[in-house]
Enzyme design. Structure first.
Site, PDB file in Angstrom:
ATOM      1  N   ILE A  53     -22.613 -15.767 -13.882  1.00 17.71           N
ATOM      2  CA  ILE A  53     -21.062 -16.341 -13.996  1.00 17.71           C
ATOM      3  C   ILE A  53     -20.355 -16.240 -12.707  1.00 17.71           C
ATOM      4  O   ILE A  53     -19.839 -17.110 -12.329  1.00 17.71           O
ATOM      5  CB  ILE A  53     -20.535 -15.620 -15.066  1.00 17.71           C
ATOM      6  CG1 ILE A  53     -21.094 -16.030 -16.500  1.00 17.71           C
ATOM      7  CG2 ILE A  53     -19.188 -16.123 -15.383  1.00 17.71           C
ATOM      8  CD1 ILE A  53     -20.483 -15.631 -17.824  1.00 17.71           C
ATOM      9  N   ASP A  86     -20.369  -0.006  -3.589  1.00 16.43           N
ATOM     10  CA  ASP A  86     -21.294   0.389  -4.736  1.00 16.43           C
ATOM     11  C   ASP A  86     -20.400   0.796  -6.062  1.00 16.43           C
ATOM     12  O   ASP A  86     -19.588   1.809  -5.896  1.00 16.43           O
ATOM     13  CB  ASP A  86     -22.026   1.544  -4.254  1.00 16.43           C
ATOM     14  CG  ASP A  86     -23.182   1.841  -5.638  1.00 16.43           C
ATOM     15  OD1 ASP A  86     -23.069   1.362  -6.522  1.00 16.43           O
ATOM     16  OD2 ASP A  86     -23.887   2.841  -5.143  1.00 16.43           O
ATOM     17  N   LYS A  94     -15.879  -2.252 -22.656  1.00 18.29           N
ATOM     18  CA  LYS A  94     -15.086  -3.515 -22.562  1.00 18.29           C
ATOM     19  C   LYS A  94     -13.883  -3.245 -23.381  1.00 18.29           C
ATOM     20  O   LYS A  94     -12.832  -3.788 -22.939  1.00 18.29           O
ATOM     21  CB  LYS A  94     -16.009  -4.645 -23.395  1.00 18.29           C
ATOM     22  CG  LYS A  94     -17.099  -5.139 -22.536  1.00 18.29           C
ATOM     23  CD  LYS A  94     -16.671  -5.669 -21.092  1.00 18.29           C
ATOM     24  CE  LYS A  94     -17.736  -6.248 -20.375  1.00 18.29           C
ATOM     25  NZ  LYS A  94     -17.249  -6.715 -18.897  1.00 18.29           N
ATOM     26  N   THR A 132     -27.376 -15.450 -18.818  1.00 14.58           N
ATOM     27  CA  THR A 132     -27.349 -14.607 -17.694  1.00 14.58           C
ATOM     28  C   THR A 132     -28.595 -13.712 -17.697  1.00 14.58           C
ATOM     29  O   THR A 132     -29.218 -13.448 -18.505  1.00 14.58           O
ATOM     30  CB  THR A 132     -25.825 -13.991 -17.536  1.00 14.58           C
ATOM     31  OG1 THR A 132     -25.944 -12.878 -18.687  1.00 14.58           O
ATOM     32  CG2 THR A 132     -24.808 -14.932 -17.567  1.00 14.58           C
TER      33      THR A 132
END
Length: 430
Positions: free
Chosen positions: A66, A116, A230, A269
């Site tokens: 995405i 990173d 999340k 994905t």
């Protein structure tokens, strides 16, 4: 001819080669149902458009899935893209990716910076360089697409730098750290600039355990770790919007930066494939066998990026407050009350600050020790080289002296032989 065909159909019925009507209905119904399912599963398309020429966009995770589609669409509209990648810009794959993106979009303003997300030090180095620029660098948009997950059945892993659980570090703490340091650069943008911070999320946050609940090794699982990261990111997004709104601009104008959350839905994905295959070759074989079903029910990366593009391109959002959640290119409600709970957000913010401070101190001590060891090793190598050079020099001098002694001895022997020869001749002549 048509009249003859119609009369033949009326008098004799359908020809024998013509398929049975019920078969046509069944096949047509099946194809129609599959097409309808695919259309529904693909989700909404972003109809918004916006000229992005001159705008600067920072994107994490912009080389795959995405994120790559989002980077392409924005670059194709003229935006200057800064890709934050784990690999250095000299990496062959990354260099080829950037060159290809420039060619396809006819946009040369695409760059890569090495960051990173598993390293707090790497994030601080980039963000500090960006903030320290005078005058402040232009910054119109930050899109945080990078994320990681552990396949089902996988073991809990920690970052090598600070020993933080990898999913928590990359999915939440890295974004918290990056936006925290970039706050001055965001607040310094002129009032007439539409600044947006877009944070992709996932509906798995609904099943996440509460953030204040213990989450140690005994109750850790890949799914819970991902969902919890999340959820934390969504709670932080609300708190960060309030943090930006509380800033008093020198020009006394309202804050022009907005935080938007975007749920792209389930998409084909690399991360999704890793999750479905459980990171195994046998799982990959099963995935290939059921790929038609995966193709039917999951979005393509292009369709998955539509909601993110909506949050980035929709013009009406400039008049809307931040902190909104979008799914299928429209605003939706949060499924959990604790996302807007100020007490939960405060505890999360304070705990994250303390964790980062502790981890950075420990990492700094490790780097200092490593630097000392490297300097000590270099000094030892230098001394060893000097000793070797001195020994080589002494050896060369010794060999030289030995050769000179041998030459002198040989010369003396020759002289003696010559003298004896002359003496013998003199004796013979007398």
């Amino acid at each position: 001819m048509p009249l003859k065909l119609l009369s033949s159909l009326v008098m004799s019925g359908l020809p024998p080669w013509f398929p049975e009507p019920m078969r046509i209905v069944k096949v047509g119904s099946t194809i129609g149902a599959l097409a309808l399912t695919k259309w529904y599963a693909s989700g909404s398309t972003c109809r918004a458009d916006r000229d992005m020429h001159g705008r600067v966009v920072i994107i994490t995770g912009g080389t795959t899935g995405i994120g790559a589609i989002t980077a392409y669409e924005l670059a194709n509209r003229g935006a200057q893209i800064v890709l934050l990648t784990r690999q250095p810009p000299t990496d062959p794959f990354l260099a080829e990716f950037v060159d290809d993106l420039r060619d396809r979009t006819n946009n040369q303003l695409i760059y890569a910076e090495q960051v990173d997300l598993a390293s707090l030090h790497s994030i601080r180095q980039f963000a500090t360089r960006w903030v320290d620029n005078v005058p402040p660098r232009r910054l119109d948009m930050i899109i945080l697409c990078a994320a990681t997950l552990t396949p089902p059945g996988g073991r809990r892993s920690k970052t090598p730098e600070a020993g933080i659980e990898t999913t928590w570090m990359v999915n939440f703490l890295a974004n918290f750290h990056l936006l925290g340091i970039l706050s001055p650069a965001i607040r310094a943008q002129p009032f007439d600039r539409d600044v947006r911070i877009i944070i992709p999320t996932c509906s798995t946050y609904i099943a996440s355990p509460p953030l204040d609940a213990p989450f140690e090794d005994k109750n850790w699982s890949p799914g819970a770790a991902y969902a919890r990261s999340k959820l934390a990111l969504m709670v932080f997004a609300q708190a960060y919007q309030k943090h930006l709104d509380a800033y008093k601009r020198p020009d006394q104008l309202p804050m022009n930066a907005r935080v938007f959350l975007a749920d792209p839905g389930y998409t084909r994905t690399a991360g999704m494939m890793r999750w479905l295959t459980r990171g195994s070759l046998f799982g990959l074989l099963l995935y290939m066998l059921v790929y038609p079903l995966v193709w039917l029910l999951l979005k393509s990366p292009l369709m998955g990026a539509q909601t993110i593009l909506y949050a980035a391109l929709e013009g009406s959002l400039v008049r809307e407050p931040g902190g909104k959640l979008f799914k299928e290119c429209m605003e939706v409600d949060y499924a959990r009350k604790d996302i807007k709970d100020e007490e939960v957000a405060k505890k999360l913010w304070e705990a994250s600050d303390k964790l980062i401070e502790k981890a950075e101190k420990e990492a700094a001590v490790k780097r200092a020790k490593q630097k000392q060891e490297e300097e000590k090793k270099k000094e030892e190598e230098k001394q060893a080289k000097q000793v070797e050079e001195i020994e080589s020099l002494v050896d060369a001098i010794s060999k030289g002296k030995k050769k000179e002694a041998e030459k002198a001895k040989a010369k003396a022997n020759t002289a003696n032989k010559t003298k004896k020869g002359k003496t013998g001749k003199a004796a013979g002549s007398s």
